[in-house]
Design an enzyme around this catalytic site. Structure first.
Site, PDB file in Angstrom:
ATOM      1  N   ASP A  14       0.810  -1.214   0.000  1.00 37.04           N
ATOM      2  CA  ASP A  14       0.000   0.000   0.000  1.00 37.04           C
ATOM      3  C   ASP A  14       0.847   1.269   0.000  1.00 37.04           C
ATOM      4  O   ASP A  14       0.657   2.157   0.837  1.00 37.04           O
ATOM      5  CB  ASP A  14      -0.943   0.006   1.212  1.00 37.04           C
ATOM      6  CG  ASP A  14      -1.754  -1.257   1.337  1.00 37.04           C
ATOM      7  OD1 ASP A  14      -2.092  -1.849   0.303  1.00 37.04           O
ATOM      8  OD2 ASP A  14      -2.056  -1.666   2.484  1.00 37.04           O
ATOM      9  N   GLU A 173     -11.284   0.326  -3.752  1.00 34.22           N
ATOM     10  CA  GLU A 173     -10.632   0.832  -2.538  1.00 34.22           C
ATOM     11  C   GLU A 173      -9.438   1.692  -2.918  1.00 34.22           C
ATOM     12  O   GLU A 173      -9.160   1.924  -4.091  1.00 34.22           O
ATOM     13  CB  GLU A 173     -10.195  -0.345  -1.650  1.00 34.22           C
ATOM     14  CG  GLU A 173      -9.259  -1.306  -2.343  1.00 34.22           C
ATOM     15  CD  GLU A 173      -9.057  -2.604  -1.567  1.00 34.22           C
ATOM     16  OE1 GLU A 173      -9.757  -2.827  -0.571  1.00 34.22           O
ATOM     17  OE2 GLU A 173      -8.198  -3.393  -1.989  1.00 34.22           O
TER      18      GLU A 173
END
Length: 505
Positions: A14, A173
């Site tokens: 991420d 997301e």
């Protein structure tokens, strides 16, 4: 000139990035590990140095109740008007918040919480000073949800609205909002952070939409491709001083068939090109390789990834992490000079409590790990050693313990509901060198009486048994020093004289 992917190897998922002048700063998710959110610095986008963590205090980060793969999700780092901001989600307690500082090396502020549900928050500060907070969540439907907030207080200044549902892939997301010229671009990841992962983008003339989907979506994906890199997604964009654009994103390097990966999701880099009609495309028409052209980047000196820690500093090096919130009685760097001392808590590696555990990520398939341990257990059940750890249900360890009044050296495997001491031998010496030799398929465990002696083979474990596809979760393998009293607090100190991590690739 070429560079190699991943640019940050091992469990560093991420990624989010910002640039300040000639300097780049990057952050990653950290889940149940403390300190939270590793922070990296680079001058060239390829060679990165960890300069610390963002969340270093327990009042910033409470992980006592964090389950495996709980804790800190998907941070975003941004810079505005002399200040750095990092926003993230503590899914195990507290929800969405952000911290700020004028020096990225810290300290960072106490958390400012935002009353907005969801995960993977993004903080966008427009040219007029308006601040937009965007998250992804399933509370009322899938997609990117946004509100305006007061940057000083975190208070919402508008209702939360759905601004884009994505292109139809599951789990939209990781929203990131950018302004490029007169357009606002909203980038998201879809397909789940697995083999169907992909990056999609939309744009609007307004930061709150409506957004039109890019006709070339997905702009990054390796789904259904025969490549050494898979699960590419969760991207963030940055513009270099020369005007060129780049993307950092996560990916995995699976091994074997069926494919499985144990190093975790890693940080990759690729150039971004813009189509004639103004859409960004990542890499080579949405794909990337292990070796990529550096373009106009001026690459610096590649750092040696091997390291040895003699524990002679006043603080732990940035590579080290605790498992969940640390307890001060479990560890010390000052109790004995140039030694890391651990006192076993009642918690074992098979539980989700605060085990005495200090570890670092395994970042390379082929590596050699060794640690010198001095440990004289005085009570039955006291144990100390090193572990190869994915989560509380999947791990290997080689350790010294005491059982029925006898001191033993053991090798143990925990694989789901299967638990077994695979090897043991009586051990009378006060110290031992514990060793692990890893390749992409297997861990070999051994020991010796001192650093100069040849390693005695003592046990083996398959890397694939610790892979995400088997063990589950969102993290990667850690190599850690640990101690436990197996249900009781230990009175005997476990002292580690040094720890060595040597890259064999």
């Amino acid at each position: 000139m070429l560079y190699r992917n991943p640019v940050i190897s091992g469990f560093h998922p991420d990624p989010s990035i910002c640039r300040v002048g000639e300097d780049y700063y990057l952050v990653n998710s950290s889940f149940e590990y403390f300190p939270g959110i590793p922070l990296f610095h680079s001058k060239d986008l390829v060679n990165w140095e960890q300069i610390g963590h963002v969340l270093t205090r327990t009042n910033q980060l409470n992980l006592r109740m964090a389950w495996s793969s709980g804790g800190i999700y998907a941070p975003t780092i941004r810079y505005n008007n002399g200040h750095f901001y990092v926003t993230t989600t503590n899914v195990s307690g507290g929800g969405n918040f952000y911290v700020h500082t004028d020096d990225p090396r810290g300290p960072w502020s106490d958390p400012i919480y935002v009353d907005q549900p969801g995960i993977d928050p993004d903080l966008f500060i427009d040219e007029d000073g308006s601040v937009y907070y965007t998250t992804s969540h399933d509370a009322v439907g899938q997609g990117a949800y946004q509100s305006r907030i007061d940057l000083l207080t975190g208070k919402r200044l508008s209702d939360i609205t759905l601004i884009w549902k994505g292109t139809g892939g599951q789990y939209p997301e990781a929203p990131h909002l950018y302004r490029v010229g007169e357009w606002y671009y909203l980038m998201m990841s879809e397909g789940g952070t697995e083999y169907g992962h992909m990056v999609t983008v939309a744009r609007s003339r307004r930061p709150d939409g409506p957004f039109e989907s890019c006709p070339y979506n997905p702009i990054l994906s390796h789904r259904s491709l025969l490549k050494p890199i898979h699960a590419t997604g969760h991207a963030d964009l940055v513009q270099a001083p020369d005007g060129n654009w780049w993307a950092v994103f996560l990916g995995i390097r699976p091994i074997g068939y069926p494919m499985h990966h144990h190093l975790g999701r890693e940080t990759f880099l690729a150039p971004v090109t813009w189509t004639e009609d103004g859409w960004p495309i990542i890499g080579d028409h949405g794909t990337v390789s292990e070796t990529m052209p550096a373009g106009d980047l001026t690459l610096g000196q590649e750092q040696d990834a091997s390291s040895r820690d003699d524990f002679d500093g006043e603080v732990l090096a940035p590579c080290w992490n605790f498992l969940r919130s640390p307890e001060t009685e479990n560890w010390s760097l000052s109790e004995q000079s140039s030694r890391l001392t651990l006192y076993g808590s009642p918690v074992t590696l098979n539980e989700t409590g605060n085990v005495a555990f200090i570890g670092r990520r395994q970042q390379h398939f082929a590596c050699r790990i060794a640690a010198h341990l001095t440990f004289v257990p005085q009570c039955d059940g006291e144990e100390a050693g090193i572990t190869v750890y994915m989560n509380e249900r999947f791990h290997y360890e080689i350790a010294v313990t005491r059982e029925a009044g006898e001191r033993k050296l053991i090798f143990r495997r925990r694989l789901g509901s299967l638990w077994k001491v695979e090897n043991e031998v009586l051990w009378s010496a006060d110290s031992v060198v514990l060793s692990i030799i890893a390749d992409n398929m297997q861990y070999n465990f051994g020991y010796s009486g001192c650093e100069r002696e040849e390693m005695v083979q003592f046990g083996q474990g398959e890397c694939g048994m610790l892979a995400t596809e088997v063990a589950g979760g969102f993290t990667g393998v850690y190599i850690a020093m640990y101690a436990t009293g197996n249900g009781h607090r230990s009175v005997s100190p476990a002292r580690f004289d040094w720890f060595e991590y040597l890259v064999s690739e």
